[in-house]
Motif scaffolding. Structure first.
Motif, PDB file in Angstrom:
ATOM      1  N   GLY A 103      43.532  81.946 -33.165  1.00 39.82           N
ATOM      2  CA  GLY A 103      44.481  80.861 -33.355  1.00 39.82           C
ATOM      3  C   GLY A 103      43.973  79.666 -34.135  1.00 39.82           C
ATOM      4  N   PHE A 104      42.800  79.790 -34.743  1.00 38.70           N
ATOM      5  CA  PHE A 104      42.263  78.689 -35.533  1.00 38.70           C
ATOM      6  C   PHE A 104      42.543  78.932 -37.007  1.00 38.70           C
ATOM      7  CE2 PHE A 104      39.603  78.851 -31.740  1.00 38.70           C
ATOM      8  CZ  PHE A 104      39.708  77.538 -31.291  1.00 38.70           C
ATOM      9  N   ASP A 105      42.748  77.846 -37.744  1.00 40.72           N
ATOM     10  CA  ASP A 105      42.851  77.874 -39.197  1.00 40.72           C
ATOM     11  C   ASP A 105      41.434  77.591 -39.690  1.00 40.72           C
ATOM     12  OD1 ASP A 105      43.551  77.658 -41.870  1.00 40.72           O
ATOM     13  OD2 ASP A 105      44.392  75.650 -41.654  1.00 40.72           O
ATOM     14  N   VAL A 106      40.787  78.567 -40.323  1.00 36.46           N
ATOM     15  CA  VAL A 106      39.370  78.444 -40.656  1.00 36.46           C
ATOM     16  C   VAL A 106      39.171  78.274 -42.155  1.00 36.46           C
ATOM     17  CG1 VAL A 106      37.081  79.475 -40.406  1.00 36.46           C
ATOM     18  CG2 VAL A 106      38.847  79.949 -38.689  1.00 36.46           C
ATOM     19  N   LEU A 107      38.500  77.189 -42.512  1.00 40.61           N
ATOM     20  CA  LEU A 107      38.013  76.989 -43.871  1.00 40.61           C
ATOM     21  C   LEU A 107      36.543  77.372 -43.847  1.00 40.61           C
ATOM     22  CD1 LEU A 107      39.599  73.498 -44.587  1.00 40.61           C
ATOM     23  CD2 LEU A 107      40.493  75.744 -45.220  1.00 40.61           C
ATOM     24  N   GLU A 108      36.014  77.827 -44.966  1.00 45.94           N
ATOM     25  CA  GLU A 108      34.625  78.284 -44.960  1.00 45.94           C
ATOM     26  C   GLU A 108      33.830  77.717 -46.116  1.00 45.94           C
ATOM     27  OE1 GLU A 108      34.289  82.600 -46.198  1.00 45.94           O
ATOM     28  OE2 GLU A 108      36.438  82.490 -45.763  1.00 45.94           O
ATOM     29  N   ALA A 109      32.522  77.613 -45.861  1.00 45.48           N
ATOM     30  CA  ALA A 109      31.577  77.161 -46.881  1.00 45.48           C
ATOM     31  C   ALA A 109      30.265  77.879 -46.633  1.00 45.48           C
ATOM     32  CB  ALA A 109      31.385  75.653 -46.801  1.00 45.48           C
ATOM     33  N   GLU A 110      29.508  78.103 -47.717  1.00 46.11           N
ATOM     34  CA  GLU A 110      28.232  78.806 -47.581  1.00 46.11           C
ATOM     35  C   GLU A 110      27.039  77.866 -47.568  1.00 46.11           C
ATOM     36  OE1 GLU A 110      27.520  80.006 -52.260  1.00 46.11           O
ATOM     37  OE2 GLU A 110      28.458  81.447 -50.914  1.00 46.11           O
ATOM     38  N   ASP A 111      27.265  76.574 -47.866  1.00 49.93           N
ATOM     39  CA  ASP A 111      26.162  75.618 -47.861  1.00 49.93           C
ATOM     40  C   ASP A 111      26.698  74.213 -47.584  1.00 49.93           C
ATOM     41  OD1 ASP A 111      27.176  74.553 -50.322  1.00 49.93           O
ATOM     42  OD2 ASP A 111      25.993  75.999 -51.450  1.00 49.93           O
ATOM     43  N   ALA A 112      25.781  73.280 -47.373  1.00 49.63           N
ATOM     44  CA  ALA A 112      26.158  71.915 -46.999  1.00 49.63           C
ATOM     45  C   ALA A 112      26.935  71.211 -48.107  1.00 49.63           C
ATOM     46  CB  ALA A 112      24.912  71.115 -46.616  1.00 49.63           C
ATOM     47  N   GLU A 113      26.519  71.388 -49.337  1.00 49.35           N
ATOM     48  CA  GLU A 113      27.188  70.720 -50.459  1.00 49.35           C
ATOM     49  C   GLU A 113      28.651  71.125 -50.539  1.00 49.35           C
ATOM     50  OE1 GLU A 113      26.920  70.667 -55.327  1.00 49.35           O
ATOM     51  OE2 GLU A 113      25.098  71.115 -54.198  1.00 49.35           O
ATOM     52  N   THR A 114      28.917  72.423 -50.442  1.00 52.96           N
ATOM     53  CA  THR A 114      30.296  72.916 -50.470  1.00 52.96           C
ATOM     54  C   THR A 114      31.062  72.407 -49.256  1.00 52.96           C
ATOM     55  OG1 THR A 114      29.560  74.899 -51.648  1.00 52.96           O
ATOM     56  CG2 THR A 114      31.716  74.999 -50.567  1.00 52.96           C
ATOM     57  N   ALA A 115      30.415  72.406 -48.103  1.00 54.53           N
ATOM     58  CA  ALA A 115      31.062  71.953 -46.870  1.00 54.53           C
ATOM     59  C   ALA A 115      31.512  70.502 -46.975  1.00 54.53           C
ATOM     60  CB  ALA A 115      30.114  72.123 -45.692  1.00 54.53           C
ATOM     61  N   LEU A 116      30.691  69.651 -47.540  1.00 59.90           N
ATOM     62  CA  LEU A 116      31.067  68.244 -47.673  1.00 59.90           C
ATOM     63  C   LEU A 116      32.236  68.066 -48.628  1.00 59.90           C
ATOM     64  CD1 LEU A 116      27.547  66.590 -47.595  1.00 59.90           C
ATOM     65  CD2 LEU A 116      29.320  66.492 -45.821  1.00 59.90           C
ATOM     66  N   ARG A 117      32.284  68.873 -49.682  1.00 66.04           N
ATOM     67  CA  ARG A 117      33.436  68.828 -50.593  1.00 66.04           C
ATOM     68  C   ARG A 117      34.709  69.259 -49.864  1.00 66.04           C
ATOM     69  NH1 ARG A 117      30.050  71.104 -54.471  1.00 66.04           N
ATOM     70  NH2 ARG A 117      31.042  73.128 -54.244  1.00 66.04           N
ATOM     71  N   VAL A 118      34.617  70.333 -49.101  1.00 72.82           N
ATOM     72  CA  VAL A 118      35.780  70.817 -48.341  1.00 72.82           C
ATOM     73  C   VAL A 118      36.235  69.746 -47.357  1.00 72.82           C
ATOM     74  CG1 VAL A 118      36.554  72.512 -46.626  1.00 72.82           C
ATOM     75  CG2 VAL A 118      35.208  73.269 -48.603  1.00 72.82           C
ATOM     76  N   LEU A 119      35.296  69.165 -46.648  1.00 76.99           N
ATOM     77  CA  LEU A 119      35.617  68.138 -45.659  1.00 76.99           C
ATOM     78  C   LEU A 119      36.303  66.933 -46.306  1.00 76.99           C
ATOM     79  CD1 LEU A 119      35.348  67.577 -42.639  1.00 76.99           C
ATOM     80  CD2 LEU A 119      33.166  66.473 -43.127  1.00 76.99           C
ATOM     81  N   ALA A 120      35.821  66.528 -47.469  1.00 74.51           N
ATOM     82  CA  ALA A 120      36.398  65.376 -48.171  1.00 74.51           C
ATOM     83  C   ALA A 120      37.832  65.648 -48.646  1.00 74.51           C
ATOM     84  CB  ALA A 120      35.512  64.996 -49.357  1.00 74.51           C
ATOM     85  N   HIS A 121      38.153  66.915 -48.931  1.00 75.01           N
ATOM     86  CA  HIS A 121      39.472  67.253 -49.468  1.00 75.01           C
ATOM     87  C   HIS A 121      40.443  67.800 -48.419  1.00 75.01           C
ATOM     88  CE1 HIS A 121      37.121  66.973 -53.178  1.00 75.01           C
ATOM     89  NE2 HIS A 121      38.263  66.633 -53.719  1.00 75.01           N
TER      90      HIS A 121
END
Length: 123
Positions: A28-46
């Motif tokens: 029941g979760f909507d999951v976004l994914e990232a393979e590293d910290a840099e990508t994760a921070l971009r995803v989080l910001a957007h």
């Protein structure tokens, strides 16, 4: 039906990431994914709807501890969960004090329960 709760999963192992994305989506979760910290921070910001960060500790580049601290700069109240197959616990002084730790291997059910608990108000 309640809206899906959005989780950002950061995991550098593609097979582990795929398994968790599918299992958490089935839970029941909507999951976004990232393979590293840099990508994760971009995803989080957007993606302002991200409600929780689940990060592996051992990542290429910045580790999960650094990622969690950077994520909290962007989103001070963001719940964080650490995971690791190399460590048996999060390192005191490096981990956020309120962040649960999952030792790999863990089941999707265990991850889903930990995420749900961390997302509860006042958790």
């Amino acid at each position: 039906m309640a809206p899906a709760r959005q989780v950002l999963l950061v995991e550098d192992d593609p097979l582990v990431r795929m398994t968790l994305v599918e299992g958490l989506a089935d839970s029941g979760f909507d999951v976004l994914e990232a393979e590293d910290a840099e990508t994760a921070l971009r995803v989080l910001a957007h993606h302002p709807d991200v409600a929780l960060l689940l990060t592996d500790i051992n990542l290429p580049g910045a580790d999960g501890f650094a990622l969690a601290r950077a994520a909290r700069v962007l989103r001070p109240d963001l719940p964080v969960i650490y995971a690791s197959g190399r460590l048996r616990a999060a390192e005191p002084g490096r981990a956020l004090p309120d962040a649960p730790f999952l030792a790999k291997p863990f089941s999707v059910a265990c991850a889903a329960a930990t995420i749900a608990g961390a997302m509860r108000p006042g958790a």
